[in-house]
Design a protein around this motif. Structure first.
Motif, PDB file in Angstrom:
ATOM      1  N   THR A 156       4.072   6.695   7.459  1.00  0.00           N
ATOM      2  CA  THR A 156       3.875   5.374   6.854  1.00  0.00           C
ATOM      3  C   THR A 156       4.171   5.419   5.344  1.00  0.00           C
ATOM      4  O   THR A 156       4.940   4.581   4.845  1.00  0.00           O
ATOM      5  CB  THR A 156       2.456   4.848   7.152  1.00  0.00           C
ATOM      6  N   ILE A 179      -3.893   0.128  -3.124  1.00  0.00           N
ATOM      7  CA  ILE A 179      -5.257  -0.204  -2.690  1.00  0.00           C
ATOM      8  C   ILE A 179      -5.525   0.590  -1.414  1.00  0.00           C
ATOM      9  O   ILE A 179      -4.863   0.382  -0.395  1.00  0.00           O
ATOM     10  CB  ILE A 179      -5.451  -1.710  -2.415  1.00  0.00           C
ATOM     11  N   GLY A 180      -6.470   1.509  -1.493  1.00  0.00           N
ATOM     12  CA  GLY A 180      -6.786   2.397  -0.368  1.00  0.00           C
ATOM     13  C   GLY A 180      -6.511   3.835  -0.742  1.00  0.00           C
ATOM     14  O   GLY A 180      -5.553   4.121  -1.463  1.00  0.00           O
ATOM     15  N   SER A 182      -6.886   6.537   1.785  1.00  0.00           N
ATOM     16  CA  SER A 182      -6.975   7.361   2.993  1.00  0.00           C
ATOM     17  C   SER A 182      -5.958   8.489   2.929  1.00  0.00           C
ATOM     18  O   SER A 182      -4.964   8.414   2.210  1.00  0.00           O
ATOM     19  CB  SER A 182      -6.725   6.503   4.236  1.00  0.00           C
ATOM     20  N   ILE A 184      -4.108   9.137   5.284  1.00  0.00           N
ATOM     21  CA  ILE A 184      -3.006   8.703   6.132  1.00  0.00           C
ATOM     22  C   ILE A 184      -2.026   7.837   5.358  1.00  0.00           C
ATOM     23  O   ILE A 184      -0.814   7.957   5.528  1.00  0.00           O
ATOM     24  CB  ILE A 184      -3.594   7.958   7.351  1.00  0.00           C
ATOM     25  N   HIS A 206      -9.924   1.595  -4.546  1.00  0.00           N
ATOM     26  CA  HIS A 206     -10.683   1.746  -3.290  1.00  0.00           C
ATOM     27  C   HIS A 206     -11.894   0.827  -3.304  1.00  0.00           C
ATOM     28  O   HIS A 206     -12.004  -0.028  -4.202  1.00  0.00           O
ATOM     29  CB  HIS A 206     -11.082   3.213  -3.111  1.00  0.00           C
ATOM     30  N   LEU A 212     -10.825  -4.893  -9.158  1.00  0.00           N
ATOM     31  CA  LEU A 212      -9.639  -4.747  -8.308  1.00  0.00           C
ATOM     32  C   LEU A 212      -8.569  -5.810  -8.598  1.00  0.00           C
ATOM     33  O   LEU A 212      -7.390  -5.479  -8.779  1.00  0.00           O
ATOM     34  CB  LEU A 212     -10.049  -4.781  -6.832  1.00  0.00           C
ATOM     35  N   ALA A 225      -3.213  -1.083   1.439  1.00  0.00           N
ATOM     36  CA  ALA A 225      -3.502  -0.293   2.652  1.00  0.00           C
ATOM     37  C   ALA A 225      -5.004  -0.227   2.825  1.00  0.00           C
ATOM     38  O   ALA A 225      -5.637   0.811   2.604  1.00  0.00           O
ATOM     39  CB  ALA A 225      -2.887   1.103   2.529  1.00  0.00           C
ATOM     40  N   GLY A 227      -6.997  -2.671   5.342  1.00  0.00           N
ATOM     41  CA  GLY A 227      -7.556  -3.036   6.633  1.00  0.00           C
ATOM     42  C   GLY A 227      -8.482  -4.239   6.526  1.00  0.00           C
ATOM     43  O   GLY A 227      -9.453  -4.348   7.281  1.00  0.00           O
ATOM     44  N   GLY A 247      -1.347  -3.245   5.850  1.00  0.00           N
ATOM     45  CA  GLY A 247      -2.456  -3.605   6.734  1.00  0.00           C
ATOM     46  C   GLY A 247      -2.032  -4.226   8.050  1.00  0.00           C
ATOM     47  O   GLY A 247      -1.064  -4.981   8.117  1.00  0.00           O
ATOM     48  N   VAL A 248      -2.765  -3.889   9.088  1.00  0.00           N
ATOM     49  CA  VAL A 248      -2.606  -4.537  10.392  1.00  0.00           C
ATOM     50  C   VAL A 248      -4.002  -4.922  10.846  1.00  0.00           C
ATOM     51  O   VAL A 248      -4.836  -4.051  11.110  1.00  0.00           O
ATOM     52  CB  VAL A 248      -1.961  -3.591  11.431  1.00  0.00           C
ATOM     53  N   ASN A 249      -4.271  -6.215  10.868  1.00  0.00           N
ATOM     54  CA  ASN A 249      -5.608  -6.696  11.208  1.00  0.00           C
ATOM     55  C   ASN A 249      -5.510  -7.751  12.306  1.00  0.00           C
ATOM     56  O   ASN A 249      -4.609  -8.586  12.281  1.00  0.00           O
ATOM     57  CB  ASN A 249      -6.260  -7.341   9.973  1.00  0.00           C
ATOM     58  N   ASP A 265      -2.857  -7.254   4.985  1.00  0.00           N
ATOM     59  CA  ASP A 265      -3.875  -7.222   3.937  1.00  0.00           C
ATOM     60  C   ASP A 265      -3.528  -8.184   2.803  1.00  0.00           C
ATOM     61  O   ASP A 265      -4.278  -8.299   1.839  1.00  0.00           O
ATOM     62  CB  ASP A 265      -3.972  -5.802   3.337  1.00  0.00           C
ATOM     63  N   THR A 288       7.380   2.932   9.871  1.00  0.00           N
ATOM     64  CA  THR A 288       6.576   4.087  10.284  1.00  0.00           C
ATOM     65  C   THR A 288       7.220   4.760  11.495  1.00  0.00           C
ATOM     66  O   THR A 288       7.342   5.991  11.558  1.00  0.00           O
ATOM     67  CB  THR A 288       5.144   3.620  10.628  1.00  0.00           C
TER      68      THR A 288
HETATM   69  P1  NAP Z   1      -8.793   3.488   6.129  1.00  0.00           P
HETATM   70  O1  NAP Z   1      -8.776   4.940   6.395  1.00  0.00           O
HETATM   71  O2  NAP Z   1      -9.861   2.647   6.707  1.00  0.00           O
HETATM   72  O3  NAP Z   1      -8.792   3.300   4.531  1.00  0.00           O
HETATM   73  C1  NAP Z   1      -8.962   2.043   3.957  1.00  0.00           C
HETATM   74  C2  NAP Z   1      -9.077   2.181   2.464  1.00  0.00           C
HETATM   75  O4  NAP Z   1      -9.298   0.882   1.919  1.00  0.00           O
HETATM   76  C3  NAP Z   1     -10.230   3.071   2.003  1.00  0.00           C
HETATM   77  O5  NAP Z   1      -9.801   3.925   0.978  1.00  0.00           O
HETATM   78  C4  NAP Z   1     -11.255   2.067   1.487  1.00  0.00           C
HETATM   79  O6  NAP Z   1     -12.009   2.539   0.403  1.00  0.00           O
HETATM   80  C5  NAP Z   1     -10.373   0.950   1.003  1.00  0.00           C
HETATM   81  N1  NAP Z   1     -11.115  -0.304   0.964  1.00  0.00           N
HETATM   82  C6  NAP Z   1     -11.939  -0.822   1.893  1.00  0.00           C
HETATM   83  N2  NAP Z   1     -12.437  -1.998   1.487  1.00  0.00           N
HETATM   84  C7  NAP Z   1     -11.938  -2.222   0.264  1.00  0.00           C
HETATM   85  C8  NAP Z   1     -12.082  -3.253  -0.678  1.00  0.00           C
HETATM   86  N3  NAP Z   1     -12.874  -4.317  -0.450  1.00  0.00           N
HETATM   87  N4  NAP Z   1     -11.422  -3.160  -1.841  1.00  0.00           N
HETATM   88  C9  NAP Z   1     -10.619  -2.105  -2.103  1.00  0.00           C
HETATM   89  N5  NAP Z   1     -10.445  -1.097  -1.248  1.00  0.00           N
HETATM   90  C10 NAP Z   1     -11.095  -1.150  -0.071  1.00  0.00           C
HETATM   91  O7  NAP Z   1      -7.436   2.808   6.583  1.00  0.00           O
HETATM   92  P2  NAP Z   1      -5.928   3.390   6.630  1.00  0.00           P
HETATM   93  O8  NAP Z   1      -5.782   4.308   7.776  1.00  0.00           O
HETATM   94  O9  NAP Z   1      -5.519   3.841   5.280  1.00  0.00           O
HETATM   95  O10 NAP Z   1      -5.154   2.047   6.985  1.00  0.00           O
HETATM   96  C11 NAP Z   1      -5.191   0.909   6.129  1.00  0.00           C
HETATM   97  C12 NAP Z   1      -4.565  -0.268   6.848  1.00  0.00           C
HETATM   98  O11 NAP Z   1      -3.211   0.035   7.149  1.00  0.00           O
HETATM   99  C13 NAP Z   1      -5.197  -0.626   8.190  1.00  0.00           C
HETATM  100  O12 NAP Z   1      -5.122  -2.018   8.370  1.00  0.00           O
HETATM  101  C14 NAP Z   1      -4.298   0.061   9.200  1.00  0.00           C
HETATM  102  O13 NAP Z   1      -4.322  -0.585  10.457  1.00  0.00           O
HETATM  103  C15 NAP Z   1      -2.977  -0.085   8.536  1.00  0.00           C
HETATM  104  N6  NAP Z   1      -1.984   0.925   8.919  1.00  0.00           N
HETATM  105  C16 NAP Z   1      -0.758   0.472   9.296  1.00  0.00           C
HETATM  106  C17 NAP Z   1       0.213   1.379   9.632  1.00  0.00           C
HETATM  107  C18 NAP Z   1       1.555   0.869  10.030  1.00  0.00           C
HETATM  108  O14 NAP Z   1       2.358   1.623  10.527  1.00  0.00           O
HETATM  109  N7  NAP Z   1       1.867  -0.401   9.803  1.00  0.00           N
HETATM  110  C19 NAP Z   1      -0.028   2.745   9.606  1.00  0.00           C
HETATM  111  C20 NAP Z   1      -1.291   3.184   9.185  1.00  0.00           C
HETATM  112  C21 NAP Z   1      -2.257   2.246   8.845  1.00  0.00           C
HETATM  113  P3  NAP Z   1     -13.087   3.751   0.538  1.00  0.00           P
HETATM  114  O15 NAP Z   1     -12.256   4.997   0.547  1.00  0.00           O
HETATM  115  O16 NAP Z   1     -13.908   3.605  -0.678  1.00  0.00           O
HETATM  116  O17 NAP Z   1     -13.821   3.519   1.818  1.00  0.00           O
END
Ligand code: NAP
Length: 303
Positions: A156, A179-180, A182, A184, A206, A212, A225, A227, A247-249, A265, A288
């Motif tokens: 990704t 933003i994010g 992870s 991943i 984050h 933010l 990124a 969610g 994001g994918v929600n 997102d 991806t």
């Molecule tokens: P994740 O592991 O849940 O990480 C989300 C991140 O967002 C965390 O660092 C979290 O902070 C942060 N966050 C949460 N609430 C927030 C807020 N209110 N303000 C600012 N930051 C905030 O998710 P992920 O695996 O990285 O995936 C993120 C999104 O991308 C998801 O929707 C997922 O489905 C999507 N995705 C899509 C693909 C694709 O191929 N299209 C691939 C992977 C993921 P903390 O660290 O402080 O908790």
């Protein structure tokens, strides 16, 4: 270049954002992959991806199905190993070990999420780094920290950077906000954007970031990124910025047969402020998958 349709636009930018079209860019990557597959075939090597899926999470099944279809398009052999949700850690580990030892398999992907309570990181650690086409093994993430991107880079994040380059977005010296954080998406995409040769100046934000919206307003390049559906509002975005929506929600939508729609997102109104925006679906998703195909041929070439 295709633009966002006028229905999604604010009046302050009648031109609208350029669409960062992951289907078009992904198709270009897949064409490259196909050529590499032909070269490998000429040497008697058929790239082979094994996908392990545990349980019956519907979204995971959709993702795995899309990966299998991509393999068929580019000429990669795919094998799918379905395990019941009742599987324990040892059973999943055993499958990974067998795939590690199978010389006909070049790429191994264990679809996330694993059943509640199963240690995903421990499974990742077990995958042969040379076959780790997700790029999540500590060896591959460590190589990324070293600035080495000739190996298996997370799909990704690699897709996000490729899509920005495809759109002609200038990255060098620009301010990027992710933003994010992870392992991943957020962290590896930050490393890719900041590395020598790409040269963006990166801020990682984050859930504990206190300002933010203000931080985002400084971004020439904004990667969401998180969610959280449509978190990023139009007034968070600097006019002329490039915005990539990872994001994918699922959002409830009773007007649809499925009962839901997919949302990113980023709020669609951002198309009226940004100069570039990736759609959901059709943006980062196809990228991806294309980068996964690229990693699989890279793994097959290196083994
Ligand atoms: P994740 O592991 O849940 O990480 C989300 C991140 O967002 C965390 O660092 C979290 O902070 C942060 N966050 C949460 N609430 C927030 C807020 N209110 N303000 C600012 N930051 C905030 O998710 P992920 O695996 O990285 O995936 C993120 C999104 O991308 C998801 O929707 C997922 O489905 C999507 N995705 C899509 C693909 C694709 O191929 N299209 C691939 C992977 C993921 P903390 O660290 O402080 O908790």
């Amino acid at each position: 270049a295709r633009k966002w349709s006028s229905a999604t636009l604010f009046s302050n930018n009648s031109m609208g954002a350029m669409l960062l079209d992951g289907k078009a860019c992904g198709a270009e990557v897949e064409a490259e992959v196909k050529a590499k597959v032909s070269d490998l075939e000429a040497q008697g090597i058929t790239p082979h991806l094994a996908v392990v899926i545990v349980g019956d999470d519907p979204a995971s099944h959709v993702y795995v199905g899309a990966k299998e279809k991509a393999c068929a398009r580019v000429g990669v052999r795919s094998t799918r190993i379905d395990l019941p949700s009742s599987s324990d850690f040892a059973q999943v580990a055993d499958v990974v070990q067998k795939l590690n030892n199978d010389d006909s398999v070049h790429g191994i992907l264990v679809q996330s999420p694993l059943p509640e309570g199963m240690d995903e990181l421990a499974i990742t650690d077990m995958i042969d780094p040379a076959k780790d086409v997700d790029g999540f093994h500590p060896v591959n993430l460590g190589r990324l920290v070293q600035g080495r991107v000739d190996g298996l880079v997370p799909c990704t994040p690699a897709g996000v950077v490729r899509l920005l380059e495809w759109g002609g977005v200038d990255l060098s010296g620009k301010s990027a906000v992710v933003i994010g954080r992870s392992r991943i998406v957020g962290v590896p995409v930050s490393l890719l954007l900041a590395r020598k040769g790409v040269d963006a100046t990166v801020t990682i934000t984050h859930s504990r970031t206190s300002d933010l919206a203000d931080t985002c307003r400084n971004a020439d390049i904004l990667i969401a990124a998180v969610g959280m559906a449509e978190l990023v509002q139009a007034d968070w975005v600097k006019p002329g910025a490039a915005v990539v929506d990872v994001g994918v929600n699922r959002v409830d939508d009773s007007s649809r047969e499925s009962g839901y729609r997919l949302a990113g997102d980023v709020h669609p109104d951002v198309a009226g402020v940004a100069d570039w925006l990736s759609p959901v679906p059709g943006g980062v998703g196809p990228m991806t998958i294309a980068m996964l195909m690229l990693n699989t041929v890279t793994a097959a070439s290196n083994l």
